[in-house]
Scaffold this active site. Structure first.
Site, PDB file in Angstrom:
ATOM      1  CB  SER A  54      -0.901  -0.001   1.227  1.00 22.18           C
ATOM      2  OG  SER A  54      -0.111   0.244   2.377  1.00 22.18           O
ATOM      3  CE  LYS A  55      -0.012   6.274  -3.460  1.00 21.80           C
ATOM      4  NZ  LYS A  55       1.199   6.370  -4.268  1.00 21.80           N
ATOM      5  NE  ARG A  56       0.778   0.056   6.084  1.00 20.56           N
ATOM      6  CZ  ARG A  56       1.569  -0.946   6.415  1.00 20.56           C
ATOM      7  NH1 ARG A  56       2.772  -0.690   6.866  1.00 20.56           N
ATOM      8  NH2 ARG A  56       1.161  -2.187   6.299  1.00 20.56           N
ATOM      9  N   GLY A  87       5.500   3.038   0.184  1.00 27.07           N
ATOM     10  CA  GLY A  87       6.196   3.836  -0.830  1.00 27.07           C
ATOM     11  C   GLY A  87       5.414   3.831  -2.127  1.00 27.07           C
ATOM     12  CD  GLU A 105       3.606   6.725  -6.474  1.00 31.15           C
ATOM     13  OE1 GLU A 105       3.938   7.116  -5.354  1.00 31.15           O
ATOM     14  OE2 GLU A 105       2.724   5.851  -6.672  1.00 31.15           O
TER      15      GLU A 105
END
Ligand code: GLU
Length: 451
Positions: free
Chosen positions: A239-241, A243, A249
């Site tokens: 997930s986003k956490r 990275g 990205e």
């Protein structure tokens, strides 16, 4: 039989790295079998789908270099066909009109939840001769089996058994005439001739329900291969956490598409211990048997290692273009490209060539304080060096000074590095000086003496 695979993203955001891997696996599998790999944009959820997200998905796929065959199919354009199949299922006695309204369902759900029970539609309209209520637009529900089980024979997970009582008569066509996701996927996969569905195992439960529709239509089931999701280094779902999650990205972080393809292929699939392989090899080797059952973990150290390999293999002029730089910097790029793992790192390594005056970092300052006194020993020889100003001649001049003064190369080169680069890392110093040119190199050495 021609193998036909598909990647079926919902356009609600960019290309997630997990989806990118799904696309890649479908692509490799189709190519391995000389088959066809199709792209279907699942834009039926009009509230969540955006044209912008469709573009960014297409851009992400183009960047990754996973090219689909033919034009993309937009699920929304197939609504009439979805409706037609739902109605046919009613005609075949495999589905039925349900007149229970959304409000009724809501209150039934609340009542069940109040009792701590899991809500399940009561199949009220399944087998009834009751007259439908006037003015209620019905939905269409599939007749899921009442007894026995539905078995999904999954190429990765093995046989996955769903007991009949775990399935409900789910809606295939809403009362407003729009298909549900579950139904649209089956109709499209069938009509597209999809033979193998490779996708994330978050869709495994859907496979049970989707099998019910296939069977109800008398359609041949595709081979399902549900692949474990990608996890972060801590073992939790990516997930986003953790990275970066989208290909955009990764592109911005300086990863090369060929490195991403190579690395993603290794995430959950493998060919022995092979770490680095070409697209051709991946296509030759890719089979479903070697997809792992355990979730793969995204490992930046490994990704960097793979990316560094592809950076080294890419001609410097091409790297310049990729970084938006003039190809006149090719020699500079060549001198540092083996020291970087990403294009961003590479650009940072090139900084000292382009920027002057340079700043000395802590280690470089310490080095100048310690061995800066050796610079004046070398300066005259370099200033006297007439022709040509090459790495070879610069190196020879430094070696001569070492011999003449009894100093070690290890005492002479580091202060030069500090003065030329401003840091204790970077390319070979004679190379760097040759690229910078005589005037600039000497200027930097003199500036360092006054620092
Ligand atoms: N549209 C679904 C998603 O983006 C995938 C559907 C499928 O592969 O069957 O998760």
């Amino acid at each position: 039989m021609t193998v036909i695979t598909r990647f079926a993203p919902s356009p609600t955001g960019g290309l997630h790295i997990g989806s990118a891997r799904t696309a890649l696996f479908n692509y490799l599998f189709a190519r391995h079998h000389g088959g066809i790999y199709k792209l279907r944009i699942e834009d039926t959820d009009k509230k969540r789908s955006t044209a912008e997200a469709t573009h960014s998905l297409l851009d992400g796929l183009a960047w990754l270099g996973v090219a689909h065959d033919g034009e993309p199919i937009f699920q929304s354009s197939r609504e009439a066909r979805h409706r037609e199949v739902a109605e046919e299922l009613v005609t075949r006695g495999q589905a039925y009109f349900c007149y229970t309204t959304a409000e009724e369902l809501k209150s039934q759900r609340e009542a069940a939840e109040a009792k701590g029970e899991q809500f399940k539609y009561d199949r009220r309209w399944r087998d009834t001769s009751e007259t439908p209520p006037a003015g209620v637009q019905p939905s269409i529900r599939i007749k899921a089996p009442l007894t026995g089980e539905v078995v999904v024979r999954d190429a990765v997970q093995g046989d996955v058994v769903f007991a009949a009582d775990a399935l409900d008569d789910f809606i295939i066509l809403r009362s407003d005439g729009t298909p549900t996701y579950m139904h649209a996927v089956v109709v499209d996969d069938h009509d597209m001739g999809v033979t193998h569905i490779i996708r994330g195992d978050d869709h495994l439960n859907n496979a049970g329900r989707q099998s019910v529709i296939y069977t109800a239509m008398g359609w041949e089931l595709p081979v399902f291969a549900h692949i474990p999701l990608i996890h972060g280094a801590d073992g939790a779902k990516l997930s986003k956490r953790h990275g970066a999650t989208s290909t955009t990205e990764y592109a911005a972080m300086g990863y090369l598409p060929e490195a991403m393809r190579n690395y993603l292929a290794r995430l959950g699939w493998g060919h022995g211990d092979d770490e680095i392989f070409s697209d051709t090899q991946a296509i030759e080797w890719f089979t479903l048997e070697h997809i792992g059952k355990a979730p793969a973990r995204l490992d930046y150290a490994k990704l960097n290692h793979v990316n560094a390999h592809y950076l080294r293999a890419t001609p410097a002029a091409e790297l310049a273009t990729l970084m938006g730089m003039d190809t006149k910097h090719a020699a500079a790029i060549e001198s540092v490209k083996s020291k970087a793992s990403t294009l961003v790192e590479l650009k940072a390594q090139l900084e000292f060539y382009i920027t002057a005056p340079i700043a000395y970092d802590e280690k470089a300052s310490a080095m100048l304080a310690k061995n800066g006194v050796n610079i004046p020993l070398i300066l005259p020889a370099l200033e006297a060096l007439v022709e040509p100003w090459s790495a070879q001649n610069v190196k020879a001049a430094i070696n001569d000074i070492a011999t003449a003064t009894g100093k070690k190369i290890g005492e002479l080169m580091p202060p030069l590095r500090a003065a030329i680069v401003g840091a204790m890392s970077g390319p070979d110093i004679p190379d760097a000086m040759a690229i910078l040119g005589k005037a600039e190199s000497i200027k930097r050495l003199k500036t360092a003496l006054n620092a």
